[in-house]
Scaffold this motif. Structure first.
Motif, short mmCIF file in Angstrom:
data_model
loop_
_atom_site.label_atom_id
_atom_site.label_comp_id
_atom_site.label_asym_id
_atom_site.label_seq_id
_atom_site.Cartn_x
_atom_site.Cartn_y
_atom_site.Cartn_z
N VAL A 99 0.84 -1.20 0.00
CA VAL A 99 0.00 0.00 0.00
C VAL A 99 0.87 1.25 0.00
O VAL A 99 0.59 2.22 -0.72
CB VAL A 99 -0.95 0.00 1.22
CG1 VAL A 99 -1.72 1.31 1.31
CG2 VAL A 99 -1.92 -1.17 1.12
N ALA A 100 1.94 1.23 0.78
CA ALA A 100 2.86 2.38 0.82
C ALA A 100 3.49 2.62 -0.55
O ALA A 100 3.65 3.76 -0.98
CB ALA A 100 3.94 2.15 1.88
N ALA A 101 3.82 1.53 -1.25
CA ALA A 101 4.41 1.66 -2.59
C ALA A 101 3.41 2.25 -3.56
O ALA A 101 3.77 3.07 -4.43
CB ALA A 101 4.89 0.29 -3.08
N LEU A 102 2.15 1.86 -3.45
CA LEU A 102 1.12 2.44 -4.31
C LEU A 102 0.99 3.94 -4.07
O LEU A 102 0.87 4.73 -5.02
CB LEU A 102 -0.22 1.74 -4.06
CG LEU A 102 -0.34 0.27 -4.46
CD1 LEU A 102 -1.68 -0.29 -4.03
CD2 LEU A 102 -0.16 0.11 -5.98
N MET A 103 0.98 4.33 -2.82
CA MET A 103 0.88 5.75 -2.49
C MET A 103 2.10 6.51 -3.00
O MET A 103 1.98 7.62 -3.54
CB MET A 103 0.74 5.92 -0.98
CG MET A 103 -0.58 5.44 -0.42
SD MET A 103 -1.99 6.42 -1.02
CE MET A 103 -1.62 8.02 -0.28
N LYS A 108 -3.89 8.22 -6.59
CA LYS A 108 -4.85 8.87 -5.71
C LYS A 108 -5.38 7.86 -4.69
O LYS A 108 -5.41 6.66 -4.96
CB LYS A 108 -6.00 9.45 -6.52
CG LYS A 108 -5.57 10.56 -7.47
CD LYS A 108 -6.75 11.07 -8.28
CE LYS A 108 -6.32 12.18 -9.24
NZ LYS A 108 -7.46 12.67 -10.06
N PRO A 109 -5.81 8.35 -3.52
CA PRO A 109 -6.32 7.43 -2.50
C PRO A 109 -7.43 6.52 -3.00
O PRO A 109 -7.46 5.33 -2.65
CB PRO A 109 -6.83 8.38 -1.41
CG PRO A 109 -5.97 9.59 -1.54
CD PRO A 109 -5.72 9.74 -3.02
N ARG A 142 -6.03 1.65 4.84
CA ARG A 142 -6.18 2.21 3.49
C ARG A 142 -6.20 3.73 3.58
O ARG A 142 -6.80 4.29 4.50
CB ARG A 142 -7.46 1.70 2.85
CG ARG A 142 -7.58 0.18 2.90
CD ARG A 142 -8.83 -0.30 2.21
NE ARG A 142 -9.03 -1.73 2.43
CZ ARG A 142 -9.86 -2.48 1.72
NH1 ARG A 142 -10.60 -1.91 0.77
NH2 ARG A 142 -9.98 -3.76 1.98
N PRO A 143 -5.58 4.39 2.64
CA PRO A 143 -5.56 5.87 2.68
C PRO A 143 -6.96 6.44 2.52
O PRO A 143 -7.78 5.90 1.78
CB PRO A 143 -4.66 6.23 1.49
CG PRO A 143 -4.79 5.08 0.55
CD PRO A 143 -4.94 3.87 1.42
N ARG A 144 -7.21 7.51 3.20
CA ARG A 144 -8.48 8.19 3.09
C ARG A 144 -8.29 9.51 2.34
O ARG A 144 -7.33 10.23 2.57
CB ARG A 144 -9.09 8.47 4.47
CG ARG A 144 -9.44 7.21 5.24
CD ARG A 144 -10.03 7.55 6.60
NE ARG A 144 -11.25 8.34 6.47
CZ ARG A 144 -11.91 8.86 7.51
NH1 ARG A 144 -11.45 8.69 8.73
NH2 ARG A 144 -13.02 9.54 7.31
#
Length: 323
Positions: A99-103, A108-109, A142-144
């Motif tokens: 998830v950190a790599a995706l961000m 976008k979240p 998950r990012p908000r």
């Protein structure tokens, strides 16, 4: 895609039956092999079979949703391959790092959330097949996105919609009106059949909305005119779909080219902004989020609030006479 994993793929139900009909051990072995090899096509076939047979929407999952899931599975497998994941027994911290790599890649979240949802679907499919007990994304944060959806992707402006309607051919005009007057999702608009249209009672049946929920939608005068014109061109007793095209990509291309012809290509933002236009117009008329939620087919009114753009001076008249 390996031929032995997919003996028959005429439709999603047949594909799901082909896999679900295997013995428990045979299905487990095939899933374990696909996970070991990180075989994208085979793992997507497994995920699709699970989604088609073991979820509420089942085979009625929209093509748009399936495209998002498939892309998410592919992205996860690329990451897993480059970081030497054991898919069936991933490291405890690997999902959070994913998830950190995706961000970090600038997504976008909302896109990151979609990728994580797809990863979760893959692991549900692997558990369904008996290949693993792992549920690595269950507790991943998950990012908000703090920005409201109506701000990120606001409704189309009235002058944009009117410009497109003026330039549109009859098919394009009908599609636009199904989105901007009836407030339909694109999958709902493409699925409308003549048997769903009741011009006498001025309403339209959405037979299979999101979550397979049906609802009745009132027809505006302009939409009824477009339907009458379409029916006249189709013959005295038309049947089947009201639109001559059913592919998402075809509908997108038609409206994109229409915006280009109007010199407004930079203002075209897909289908959902048209649906928000319908919700915003209706709220302006009725001032009731609950009624707008029913119109749009939302189960939760809070979802509807993200669709309706309120004018900046909405409270000006209300507070004018405060004492």
């Amino acid at each position: 895609m390996s031929a032995d994993l997919l003996p028959y793929t005429a439709d999603r139900l047949a594909q799901a039956r082909a896999l679900a009909g295997l013995s428990d051990e045979a299905l487990r072995i095939r899933a374990v092999t696909a996970a070991r090899d990180k075989h994208a096509a085979d793992l997507w076939a497994l995920t699709l079979a699970y989604l088609s047979s073991e979820t509420h929407a089942g085979v009625r999952l929209s093509p748009h949703t399936l495209r998002a899931y498939r892309k998410g599975v592919e992205v996860l497998l690329e990451h897993a391959a480059s970081h030497a994941w054991n898919l069936l027994h991933p490291g405890r911290r690997e999902p959070s790092l994913y998830v950190a790599a995706l961000m970090a890649s600038g997504l976008k979240p909302a896109t990151v959330q979609a990728r994580v949802a797809a990863a979760g679907a893959l692991y549900r499919a692997l558990r369904w097949a008996g290949a693993t007990d792992a549920d690595p994304f269950a507790d991943v944060k998950r990012p908000r996105d703090r920005t409201k959806g109506v701000v990120k992707n606001p409704p189309y402006r009235a002058d944009f919609v009117q410009a497109l309607l003026a330039e549109a051919n009859p098919d394009e005009q009908l599609l636009l009106l199904l989105l901007t007057h009836a407030g339909l999702r694109i999958a709902e608009a493409l699925a409308v059949e003549w048997s769903h249209v009741d011009l006498t009672r001025k309403r339209l049946l959405v037979a299979h909305g999101k979550g397979d929920k049906a609802r009745l939608v009132p027809l505006s005068a302009r939409l009824r005119e477009a339907l009458l014109a379409q029916r006249a061109g189709a013959g005295t007793a038309p049947s089947g779909r009201v639109l001559p095209f059913q592919a998402y990509s075809t509908a997108y291309g038609r409206l994109q080219q229409l915006a280009l012809r109007c010199g407004l290509e930079h203002e075209f933002r897909g289908f959902h902004a048209g649906r928000k236009y319908a919700g915003t117009q209706l709220y302006a008329a009725v001032k009731d989020f609950t009624r707008v939620a029913g119109f749009l087919g939302h189960e939760q009114v809070d979802t509807t609030r993200r669709y309706v753009e309120l004018p900046e001076d909405d409270l000006e008249a209300a507070v004018e006479a405060f004492r």
